[in-house]
Design a protein around this motif. Structure first.
Motif, mmCIF file in Angstrom:
data_model
loop_
_atom_site.group_PDB
_atom_site.id
_atom_site.type_symbol
_atom_site.label_atom_id
_atom_site.label_comp_id
_atom_site.label_asym_id
_atom_site.label_seq_id
_atom_site.Cartn_x
_atom_site.Cartn_y
_atom_site.Cartn_z
ATOM 1 N N GLY A 197 12.033 36.161 -28.651
ATOM 2 C CA GLY A 197 12.060 35.361 -27.331
ATOM 3 C C GLY A 197 10.800 34.794 -26.782
ATOM 4 O O GLY A 197 9.631 35.089 -27.683
ATOM 5 N N THR A 198 11.036 33.772 -26.195
ATOM 6 C CA THR A 198 9.775 33.036 -25.588
ATOM 7 C C THR A 198 8.621 33.885 -24.653
ATOM 8 O O THR A 198 9.160 34.979 -24.282
ATOM 9 C CB THR A 198 10.076 31.869 -24.961
ATOM 10 N N TRP A 199 7.547 33.304 -24.426
ATOM 11 C CA TRP A 199 6.703 33.876 -23.429
ATOM 12 C C TRP A 199 7.530 34.179 -21.929
ATOM 13 O O TRP A 199 7.738 35.267 -21.424
ATOM 14 C CB TRP A 199 5.454 32.961 -22.993
ATOM 15 N N GLU A 200 8.429 32.982 -21.642
ATOM 16 C CA GLU A 200 9.141 33.266 -20.432
ATOM 17 C C GLU A 200 10.131 34.118 -20.589
ATOM 18 O O GLU A 200 10.493 34.972 -19.464
ATOM 19 C CB GLU A 200 9.400 31.952 -20.144
ATOM 20 N N GLU A 201 10.945 33.962 -21.484
ATOM 21 C CA GLU A 201 11.990 35.067 -21.589
ATOM 22 C C GLU A 201 11.518 36.493 -21.630
ATOM 23 O O GLU A 201 12.404 37.241 -21.069
ATOM 24 C CB GLU A 201 12.831 34.807 -23.199
ATOM 25 N N ASN A 202 10.571 36.734 -22.019
ATOM 26 C CA ASN A 202 9.841 38.272 -22.082
ATOM 27 C C ASN A 202 9.377 38.257 -20.684
ATOM 28 O O ASN A 202 9.630 39.472 -20.062
ATOM 29 C CB ASN A 202 8.976 38.373 -23.410
ATOM 30 N N GLU A 204 10.463 37.565 -18.024
ATOM 31 C CA GLU A 204 11.279 37.558 -17.037
ATOM 32 C C GLU A 204 11.711 39.160 -16.692
ATOM 33 O O GLU A 204 12.514 39.236 -15.654
ATOM 34 C CB GLU A 204 12.342 36.854 -17.553
ATOM 35 N N ARG A 205 11.410 39.854 -17.523
ATOM 36 C CA ARG A 205 11.756 41.175 -17.654
ATOM 37 C C ARG A 205 10.797 41.892 -16.625
ATOM 38 O O ARG A 205 11.061 43.218 -16.283
ATOM 39 C CB ARG A 205 11.781 41.831 -19.099
ATOM 40 N N TYR A 282 16.647 37.476 -29.042
ATOM 41 C CA TYR A 282 16.886 36.407 -28.109
ATOM 42 C C TYR A 282 17.781 35.187 -28.584
ATOM 43 O O TYR A 282 18.118 34.343 -27.999
ATOM 44 C CB TYR A 282 15.820 35.826 -27.491
ATOM 45 N N CYS A 283 17.900 35.188 -30.137
ATOM 46 C CA CYS A 283 18.496 33.965 -30.742
ATOM 47 C C CYS A 283 19.760 34.820 -31.535
ATOM 48 O O CYS A 283 19.725 35.639 -32.185
ATOM 49 C CB CYS A 283 17.715 33.369 -31.671
ATOM 50 N N TYR A 293 7.080 28.955 -28.077
ATOM 51 C CA TYR A 293 6.850 30.144 -27.454
ATOM 52 C C TYR A 293 6.241 29.852 -26.017
ATOM 53 O O TYR A 293 6.763 30.414 -25.084
ATOM 54 C CB TYR A 293 6.005 30.861 -28.311
ATOM 55 N N PRO A 295 5.312 28.442 -22.076
ATOM 56 C CA PRO A 295 6.163 27.799 -21.140
ATOM 57 C C PRO A 295 6.044 26.319 -20.950
ATOM 58 O O PRO A 295 5.005 25.822 -21.334
ATOM 59 C CB PRO A 295 5.433 28.609 -19.896
#
Length: 308
Positions: A197-202, A204-205, A282-283, A293, A295
């Motif tokens: 996962g990217t910085w934003e995907e992580n 968001e948690r 995430y993929c 990675y 934003p």
């Protein structure tokens, strides 16, 4: 299911089980050079592997134990270490002993060459493959990517958050996904962090104002870096007695995507014994050409480009 899988993945498949229980089906498998799996139960004094084929004796001669045994480029430990573990093979002959009992001759080396020719030689940078961790070293993790053929995953490719040892992420026998990072002179190098996962995907948690768990990764004079997920870390204000490797409870002060920063306050710390869990991916595709990675609105750009 593909037959070109990490060793141990086929052994519980019903088709594989059915073939091992039938001499007729073993004969058919010999003619088609089908890759099968069973458990190696003994390595004799000549380093031949004895394999249990549902009550029928199977033999993998020493020189058929792995690619490289014949020419000496691979040591016999590659054969000896398979005892009590699944081994892949193709059937090369079916004969009888002096008492008329069947003996099935097998070759792991031929199964590996078939896997190399039909599958591994066709892999390209950016391909995502199933893998199984075989052993861990300070510098990285080794993973079986098909029929016992092993590739290295350097420690700095395991996750964005830095670790001291791969044992903090993986255990031997763990099934994971991996990305083909490079292919040079037949040697394959793997990567893993692009799947986490990217910085934003992580980020968001998490939300500012929450108190969450983390792991102290390093302690500097200006603060402590705390891992929130394998691909996300934040900087906490210094606190006396904090040491790298500890588990921490941290309060999230702010999340700043444009600076790719998370500001934290350490509430408490305690000693922690690593118990790695299977990674969260995430993929879900079978290929990745580019991984960004950072934003979109961040000045700093962090990306991986997989050259085909």
């Amino acid at each position: 299911m593909s037959e070109y899988l990490p060793e141990g993945k086929l052994i519980s498949e019903q088709e594989n089980i059915n073939i091992l229980h039938s001499l007729k089906m073993l004969e058919d498998a010999k003619n088609s050079e089908k890759i099968l799996e069973a458990k190696a139960c003994v390595c004799d004094s000549s380093h031949n592997l004895i394999v249990d084929l549902a009550g029928i004796k199977g033999i993998i001669p020493r020189e058929e134990g792995a690619i490289g045994i014949k020419d000496g480029s691979v040591r016999d430990i590659a054969v000896i270490s398979r005892v009590n573990r699944p081994v892949c093979f193709v059937v090369t002959d079916i004969t009888e002993d002096e008492n008329g009992k069947p003996i099935v001759m097998l070759s792991r080396e031929k199964a590996q060459r078939k896997c190399l020719d039909a599958y591994i030689s066709r892999l390209r940078c950016g391909d995502i493959v199933p893998a199984r961790i075989t052993h861990l070293e300070n510098f990285g993790a080794f993973a079986d990517i098909g029929c016992g053929i092993v590739a290295l995953m350097p420690i700095d490719t395991i996750s964005v958050s830095r670790i001291e040892h791969p044992a903090e992420r993986f255990t031997v026998g763990m099934d994971i996904k991996a990305v083909i990072k490079s292919v040079e002179n037949g040697r394959i190098s793997l990567s893993h962090k692009e799947l986490l996962g990217t910085w934003e995907e992580n980020a968001e948690r998490f939300c500012a104002g929450e108190t969450v768990s983390g792991i102290i990764r390093s302690v500097e004079n200006y603060g402590a870096f705390v891992e929130l997920t394998p691909n996300l870390a934040g900087l906490a204000e210094t606190k006396e007695g904090v040491r790298a490797g500890q588990q921490a409870s941290v309060y999230i002060k702010s999340i700043i995507p444009e600076k790719m920063k998370i500001k934290l306050i350490i509430i408490d710390t305690f000693d922690y014994k690593y118990n790695p869990k299977c990674p969260e991916y995430y993929c879900d595709s079978d290929r990745i050409d580019r991984f960004v990675y950072s934003p979109e609105n961040c000045r700093k750009r962090v990306e991986t480009i997989f050259d085909t």
